[in-house]
Enzyme design. Structure first.
Site, mmCIF file in Angstrom:
data_model
loop_
_atom_site.group_PDB
_atom_site.id
_atom_site.type_symbol
_atom_site.label_atom_id
_atom_site.label_comp_id
_atom_site.label_asym_id
_atom_site.label_seq_id
_atom_site.Cartn_x
_atom_site.Cartn_y
_atom_site.Cartn_z
ATOM 1 N N ARG A 1 -1.157 9.054 3.718
ATOM 2 C CA ARG A 1 -1.250 9.866 4.860
ATOM 3 C C ARG A 1 -0.041 10.495 5.507
ATOM 4 N NH1 ARG A 1 -6.345 7.139 7.604
ATOM 5 N NH2 ARG A 1 -5.742 5.490 6.177
ATOM 6 N N GLY B 1 0.718 -1.127 0.017
ATOM 7 C CA GLY B 1 0.005 0.207 0.196
ATOM 8 C C GLY B 1 1.070 1.187 -0.080
HETATM 9 C C1 UD1 Z 1 -8.269 -3.251 5.748
HETATM 10 C C2 UD1 Z 1 -9.465 -4.190 5.881
HETATM 11 C C3 UD1 Z 1 -10.515 -3.662 6.733
HETATM 12 C C4 UD1 Z 1 -9.711 -3.797 8.063
HETATM 13 C C5 UD1 Z 1 -8.550 -2.888 8.031
HETATM 14 C C6 UD1 Z 1 -7.628 -3.051 9.303
HETATM 15 C C7 UD1 Z 1 -9.873 -4.958 3.561
HETATM 16 C C8 UD1 Z 1 -10.677 -4.842 2.235
HETATM 17 N N1 UD1 Z 1 -10.030 -4.039 4.558
HETATM 18 O O1 UD1 Z 1 -8.782 -2.049 5.472
HETATM 19 O O2 UD1 Z 1 -11.555 -4.694 7.045
HETATM 20 O O3 UD1 Z 1 -10.617 -3.346 9.157
HETATM 21 O O4 UD1 Z 1 -7.706 -3.312 7.104
HETATM 22 O O5 UD1 Z 1 -6.527 -2.244 9.498
HETATM 23 O O6 UD1 Z 1 -8.915 -5.865 3.595
HETATM 24 N N2 UD1 Z 1 -2.178 -3.382 0.985
HETATM 25 C C9 UD1 Z 1 -1.406 -4.151 -0.071
HETATM 26 N N3 UD1 Z 1 -2.084 -3.969 -1.217
HETATM 27 C C10 UD1 Z 1 -3.260 -3.343 -1.598
HETATM 28 C C11 UD1 Z 1 -3.810 -2.678 -0.524
HETATM 29 C C12 UD1 Z 1 -3.399 -2.866 0.852
HETATM 30 O O7 UD1 Z 1 -0.431 -4.817 0.403
HETATM 31 O O8 UD1 Z 1 -3.461 -3.058 -2.682
HETATM 32 C C13 UD1 Z 1 -1.563 -3.539 2.349
HETATM 33 C C14 UD1 Z 1 -1.446 -2.280 2.955
HETATM 34 O O9 UD1 Z 1 0.166 -1.706 2.593
HETATM 35 C C15 UD1 Z 1 -1.577 -2.346 4.313
HETATM 36 C C16 UD1 Z 1 -2.513 -3.414 4.481
HETATM 37 O O10 UD1 Z 1 -2.687 -4.139 3.275
HETATM 38 O O11 UD1 Z 1 -0.435 -2.986 4.879
HETATM 39 C C17 UD1 Z 1 -4.203 -2.832 4.670
HETATM 40 O O12 UD1 Z 1 -4.205 -2.037 3.836
HETATM 41 P P1 UD1 Z 1 -5.397 -0.478 4.098
HETATM 42 O O13 UD1 Z 1 -5.497 0.114 2.657
HETATM 43 O O14 UD1 Z 1 -4.758 0.256 5.184
HETATM 44 O O15 UD1 Z 1 -6.593 -1.388 4.308
HETATM 45 P P2 UD1 Z 1 -7.845 -0.563 4.932
HETATM 46 O O16 UD1 Z 1 -8.666 0.009 4.166
HETATM 47 O O17 UD1 Z 1 -7.383 0.020 6.217
HETATM 48 CA CA CA Z 2 -5.242 0.695 7.333
#
Ligand code: UD1
Ligand code: CA
Length: 494
Positions: free
Chosen positions: A18, A14
């Site tokens: 922020r 990700g």
């Molecule tokens: C996600 C969860 C949510 C949970 C929350 C907890 C999903 C759809 N939602 O939401 O239910 O409550 O985490 O913190 O899973 N990442 C990737 N590739 C991507 C997107 C994200 O590797 O394409 C990684 C990010 O680097 C991060 C983690 O996954 O470490 C979570 O990603 P983030 O975008 O913060 O998820 P949330 O929308 O917060």
């Molecule tokens: Ca998050």
């Protein structure tokens, strides 16, 4: 029961916008280690066969960190399809094709999650025979998290993201932490069926829950009460809050092991630091990197040690040291600066306003006041007088000097390196030394004192100084009436 997971997949692809930073979010440190490093360590604690990090944003920098932190990591690249589901799918693709058993999923930006929690998750998952175990918490404010929707009998039915949730679902306070244990086959199969038809147009990992239930498989919640463990870093406010909490936990761990920490609020200890029993850490102290402290030492107040080793019973106050070695029973400070390559022997001393660098200071040797000791070997029991400077740099190159065992360098000496002062030698105060000194010699390298009689009367007549001189001569004359002229103390240059 011990269920060794087949793999832990750490998501770190990700963007972390922020943070508003040129540094990738997962590389920001707390407790001396990048967020991702904490996540990798917890993953390793499960003894999983494979530990994998999924990368995309700032790929090169994140991969470089991973390689250095843990050479055995598997690196997986996420493609342009967004979402946690896609990240895990790409992760599975980079693991051996037939991988079976338990796959754990964690986040690279959740640094306080412990290895013990992951081990408990894996064990409970296997013991329950579930297809999915999701780590959940009950939180006072669930805003932003995915909510855990349970059916009438209390079984986890699905997870709904904040942006996709109904009013009623948003009121749920059990949240998805984003940490899971999956059965590998089910995970692979379910991810193939996850679409992007949602508010964010992403492939949600959370959809696997509903797919598992629809295929008649069991999904369970693994509730964690310690909310810090599942908290992620999204911005620098959270970075600071989690950093503080990690430090509080680190200080508490040391106190439980027998270290006195007078004020944990102003004491910062990196996670890899070791401290022996009955050592006291005073306020305003930072122990960083790979610093190790022996037992019965006193460190602080106001000390910053980085990658520094301190022996038993040493006393270090108001000092900064980097890559230094402070021997047992040694004294350092106040206001000392120990730069890389400083090695202070047992019971040695580096005192006030002393800077050292690449300095080997023997057992019981002392550099007590106002000195610079760079590129020097100082023998056992030697004493370096106040204000001594080892002038190690001639403008082109650095040179090394030696002071022998039990030798004595007088105050305000400049040793113009390279100079070898032998064992058992003296140097007169105020010397500017350019030549070696042999055992038993005293070297005096300065102009001799010259006193000129009546200089004040001739050159400063009528001043207060001249009057004071005249009065002093009169007093001396009346105290010793038999002497007509005061003896001359004038000396000549030789
Ligand atoms: C996600 C969860 C949510 C949970 C929350 C907890 C999903 C759809 N939602 O939401 O239910 O409550 O985490 O913190 O899973 N990442 C990737 N590739 C991507 C997107 C994200 O590797 O394409 C990684 C990010 O680097 C991060 C983690 O996954 O470490 C979570 O990603 P983030 O975008 O913060 O998820 P949330 O929308 O917060
Ligand atoms: Ca998050």
């Amino acid at each position: 029961m011990n269920a060794r997971p087949a793999a832990v997949i750490v998501l770190a692809a990700g963007e972390g916008t922020r943070m508003k930073s040129a540094t990738p979010k997962v590389l920001h440190p707390i407790g001396g280690t990048a967020l991702l490093g904490h996540a990798i360590r917890a993953a390793r604690a499960t003894d999983a066969e494979h530990v994998e990090v999924v990368v995309r944003h700032e790929r090169e920098r994140v991969v470089e960190f991973c390689r250095e932190f843990d050479a055995d990591l598997v690196i997986a690249d996420q493609d342009d399809v967004k979402g946690t589901g896609r990240a895990v799918e790409c992760g599975l693709d980079a693991l051996p094709a037939g991988l079976a058993g338990t796959v754990l999923v964690t986040y690279g930006d959740v640094p306080l999650l412990t290895g013990e929690t992951l081990v408990a998750l894996a064990n409970d998952h296997v013991a329950s025979g579930s297809a999915v175990s999701v780590v959940t918490s009950h939180v006072p404010d669930p805003t932003g998290y995915g909510r855990v929707v349970r059916d009438a009998s209390g079984h986890v039915e699905r997870i709904v993201e904040q942006k996709d949730a109904s009013e009623a679902e948003r009121a749920i306070r059990e949240i998805n932490s984003g940490i899971y244990a999956f059965e590998a086959d089910l995970l692979r199969e379910a991810l193939g069926r996850v679409g992007t038809d949602n508010a964010q147009g992403e492939k949600y990992l959370t959809d696997v829950v509903q797919i598992a239930r629809e295929s008649g498989r069991d999904v369970r919640a693994h509730v964690v009460d310690d909310l810090w463990q599942t908290e992620g870093v999204n911005d620098r406010v959270q970075l600071s809050a989690l950093g503080r909490e990690l430090n509080r936990r680190t200080c508490e761990r040391h106190m439980r092991e027998g270290v006195t920490i007078v004020d944990p609020d102003t004491t910062w200890i990196d996670v890899d630091v070791t401290i022996g029993r009955d050592t006291t850490v005073l306020p305003g102290t930072q122990l960083l990197g790979a610093t190790t402290i022996g037992s019965d030492a006193v460190i602080g107040p106001e000390v910053t040690l980085t990658d520094t080793e301190v022996g038993d019973g040493a006393y270090v106050q108001r000092a900064v040291a980097n890559l230094a070695l402070i021997g047992p029973g040694a004294l350092v400070g106040p206001y000392s600066y120990l730069r890389p390559g400083t090695r202070l022997g047992a019971k040695g001393k580096i005192g006030g306003f002393v800077e050292t660098k690449n300095a080997d200071i023997g057992e019981g040797a002392k550099v007590p006041h106002l000195s610079y000791a760079g590129d020097v070997t100082i023998g056992e029991g030697a004493n370096i007088g106040a204000g001594t400077i080892f002038a190690n740099y001639d403008g082109l190159a650095k040179h090394h000097s030696t002071v022998g065992r039990a030798s004595f360098v007088g105050s305000q000496t400049v040793v113009v390196s390279p100079v070898d002062i032998a064992d058992g030698a003296y140097v007169g105060a105020g010397s500017v030394l350019t030549d070696d000194v042999e055992p038993g010699q005293i070297a005096v390298a300065r102009a001799r004192q010259r006193n000129m009689d009546r200089w004040v009367d001739r050159s400063r007549p009528g001043t207060a100084t001249a009057r004071a001189a005249a009065e002093a001569r009169e007093r001396a004359a009346s105290a010793e009436p038999e002497t007509t002229e005061p003896a001359s103390t004038e000396s000549e240059d030789r």
